[in-house]
Design a protein around this motif. Sequence first.
Motif, PDB file in Angstrom:
ATOM      1  N   ARG A  81       0.828  -1.216   0.000  1.00  0.00           N
ATOM      2  CA  ARG A  81       0.000   0.000   0.000  1.00  0.00           C
ATOM      3  C   ARG A  81       0.861   1.265   0.000  1.00  0.00           C
ATOM      4  O   ARG A  81       0.563   2.224  -0.718  1.00  0.00           O
ATOM      5  N   VAL A  82       1.918   1.261   0.798  1.00  0.00           N
ATOM      6  CA  VAL A  82       2.779   2.452   0.828  1.00  0.00           C
ATOM      7  C   VAL A  82       3.481   2.625  -0.523  1.00  0.00           C
ATOM      8  O   VAL A  82       3.746   3.735  -0.956  1.00  0.00           O
ATOM      9  N   VAL A  89      -3.335  -0.903  12.487  1.00  0.00           N
ATOM     10  CA  VAL A  89      -3.703   0.328  11.770  1.00  0.00           C
ATOM     11  C   VAL A  89      -4.003   0.044  10.287  1.00  0.00           C
ATOM     12  O   VAL A  89      -5.092   0.324   9.799  1.00  0.00           O
ATOM     13  N   CYS A  90      -3.041  -0.540   9.590  1.00  0.00           N
ATOM     14  CA  CYS A  90      -3.223  -0.772   8.149  1.00  0.00           C
ATOM     15  C   CYS A  90      -3.844  -2.155   7.948  1.00  0.00           C
ATOM     16  O   CYS A  90      -3.261  -3.055   7.366  1.00  0.00           O
ATOM     17  N   PRO A 132      -8.562   0.337   6.548  1.00  0.00           N
ATOM     18  CA  PRO A 132      -7.368   0.785   7.284  1.00  0.00           C
ATOM     19  C   PRO A 132      -7.607   2.156   7.929  1.00  0.00           C
ATOM     20  O   PRO A 132      -8.346   2.986   7.389  1.00  0.00           O
ATOM     21  N   CYS A 153      -6.345   5.153   8.215  1.00  0.00           N
ATOM     22  CA  CYS A 153      -5.363   6.097   7.659  1.00  0.00           C
ATOM     23  C   CYS A 153      -5.189   7.365   8.496  1.00  0.00           C
ATOM     24  O   CYS A 153      -4.054   7.830   8.661  1.00  0.00           O
ATOM     25  N   CYS A 171      -2.448   6.960  10.948  1.00  0.00           N
ATOM     26  CA  CYS A 171      -1.280   6.213  10.463  1.00  0.00           C
ATOM     27  C   CYS A 171      -0.029   7.091  10.343  1.00  0.00           C
ATOM     28  O   CYS A 171      -0.065   8.149   9.706  1.00  0.00           O
ATOM     29  N   LEU A 231       2.486   6.450   8.565  1.00  0.00           N
ATOM     30  CA  LEU A 231       3.064   6.311   7.224  1.00  0.00           C
ATOM     31  C   LEU A 231       2.271   7.094   6.170  1.00  0.00           C
ATOM     32  O   LEU A 231       2.608   7.090   4.989  1.00  0.00           O
ATOM     33  N   ARG A 232       1.219   7.751   6.625  1.00  0.00           N
ATOM     34  CA  ARG A 232       0.255   8.360   5.698  1.00  0.00           C
ATOM     35  C   ARG A 232       0.904   9.349   4.735  1.00  0.00           C
ATOM     36  O   ARG A 232       0.597   9.356   3.543  1.00  0.00           O
ATOM     37  N   CYS A 249       2.339   7.580   1.724  1.00  0.00           N
ATOM     38  CA  CYS A 249       1.679   6.327   1.319  1.00  0.00           C
ATOM     39  C   CYS A 249       0.984   6.478  -0.044  1.00  0.00           C
ATOM     40  O   CYS A 249       0.154   7.375  -0.222  1.00  0.00           O
ATOM     41  N   ALA A 266      -1.290   4.439  -1.417  1.00  0.00           N
ATOM     42  CA  ALA A 266      -2.732   4.127  -1.339  1.00  0.00           C
ATOM     43  C   ALA A 266      -3.488   5.326  -0.789  1.00  0.00           C
ATOM     44  O   ALA A 266      -4.571   5.675  -1.278  1.00  0.00           O
ATOM     45  N   HIS A 267      -2.903   5.998   0.197  1.00  0.00           N
ATOM     46  CA  HIS A 267      -3.572   7.171   0.755  1.00  0.00           C
ATOM     47  C   HIS A 267      -3.573   8.312  -0.250  1.00  0.00           C
ATOM     48  O   HIS A 267      -4.556   9.063  -0.360  1.00  0.00           O
ATOM     49  N   VAL A 324      -9.287   3.921   1.577  1.00  0.00           N
ATOM     50  CA  VAL A 324      -8.463   2.895   0.922  1.00  0.00           C
ATOM     51  C   VAL A 324      -9.246   1.586   0.886  1.00  0.00           C
ATOM     52  O   VAL A 324      -9.779   1.150   1.904  1.00  0.00           O
TER      53      VAL A 324
HETATM   54  S1  SF4 Z   1      -2.018   5.573   5.158  1.00  0.00           S
HETATM   55 FE1  SF4 Z   1      -1.343   3.816   3.921  1.00  0.00          FE
HETATM   56  S2  SF4 Z   1      -0.109   2.582   5.303  1.00  0.00           S
HETATM   57 FE2  SF4 Z   1      -1.315   3.971   6.539  1.00  0.00          FE
HETATM   58  S3  SF4 Z   1      -3.187   2.841   7.093  1.00  0.00           S
HETATM   59 FE3  SF4 Z   1      -3.625   4.028   5.258  1.00  0.00          FE
HETATM   60  S4  SF4 Z   1      -3.211   2.604   3.555  1.00  0.00           S
HETATM   61 FE4  SF4 Z   1      -2.186   1.772   5.382  1.00  0.00          FE
END
Ligand code: SF4
Length: 254
Positions: free
Chosen positions: A176-177, A217-218, A223, A225, A228, A230-231, A234, A236-237, A244
């Motif tokens: 996803r990232v 979280v993911c 998920p 987001c 998160c 990693l947002r 990311c 996917a975000h 997502v």
């Molecule tokens: S931002 Fe990306 S890594 Fe984070 S929960 Fe959402 S889809 Fe998963």
Amino acid sequence: MTEPLLGLPEGERPLNAARPESERAELLRWMFDRVHEEYGDRTHEPRREPMHELISTILSQRTTARDEDAAYGELRQLGDWDAIIETPTELVAHAIRRSNYPESKAPRIQATLRAIREQRGGYDLDFLAEMPVKDAMKWLTDLPGVGLKTASLVLLFNYARPVFPVDTHVHRVSTRVGAIPRMGEQAAHRALLRLLPPDPPFLYELHLNLLRHGQRVCTWTRPRCPACVLRERCDAHAIYGNNVPSFGEKPGKG
Ligand code: SF4
């Protein structure tokens, strides 16, 4: 700072998954730092002895940790590894019934045990600590019931060898990232390992923290987001915002 790829409208960032390997390697180090800040240090220590790790990981496929432990406990009640080889396969399947697909796992476990005994004269796997990593990986994956994930877990967790186990959570978060393009779990082992430093403590901590992030979280569906860490980078975000889609599912229209 990375230059935007040619042809993209101004202000739009290229997806990570389309970037060269060097940039995705940097992205993985950034992910390591973010999940480290979130979940803290993971001191490397084997969680169970090597044969336990090997057989339990076979039992864990498509099975919760609780059922895996219950199945392993009942399996060991049949006796030592020699006794388990000699036990009728239906009884082994019955002992591991809390694990999913016991009928296919029971003969695989017996075949694995038999192959280890034939090749090593017992069940001591410590020779794997000294073998070149490539050969150790091949030795394990040549066993009848052992795939890349199981082999990687034994080598990294028990012998601190530089390999990276990719389970369903690590696979989902990395995809996803955008650290790797979409691919199956088996191919993801090779793709991620190419991007990561050959540093066992780093690999151990990244594995455990991405696993935890995927559980908390993911998640596979919906998920979280907004919560998160990693947002900001990311893929996917960037594409779907806070909606997502479930992993593996094609996004719906609109
Ligand atoms: S931002 Fe990306 S890594 Fe984070 S929960 Fe959402 S889809 Fe998963």
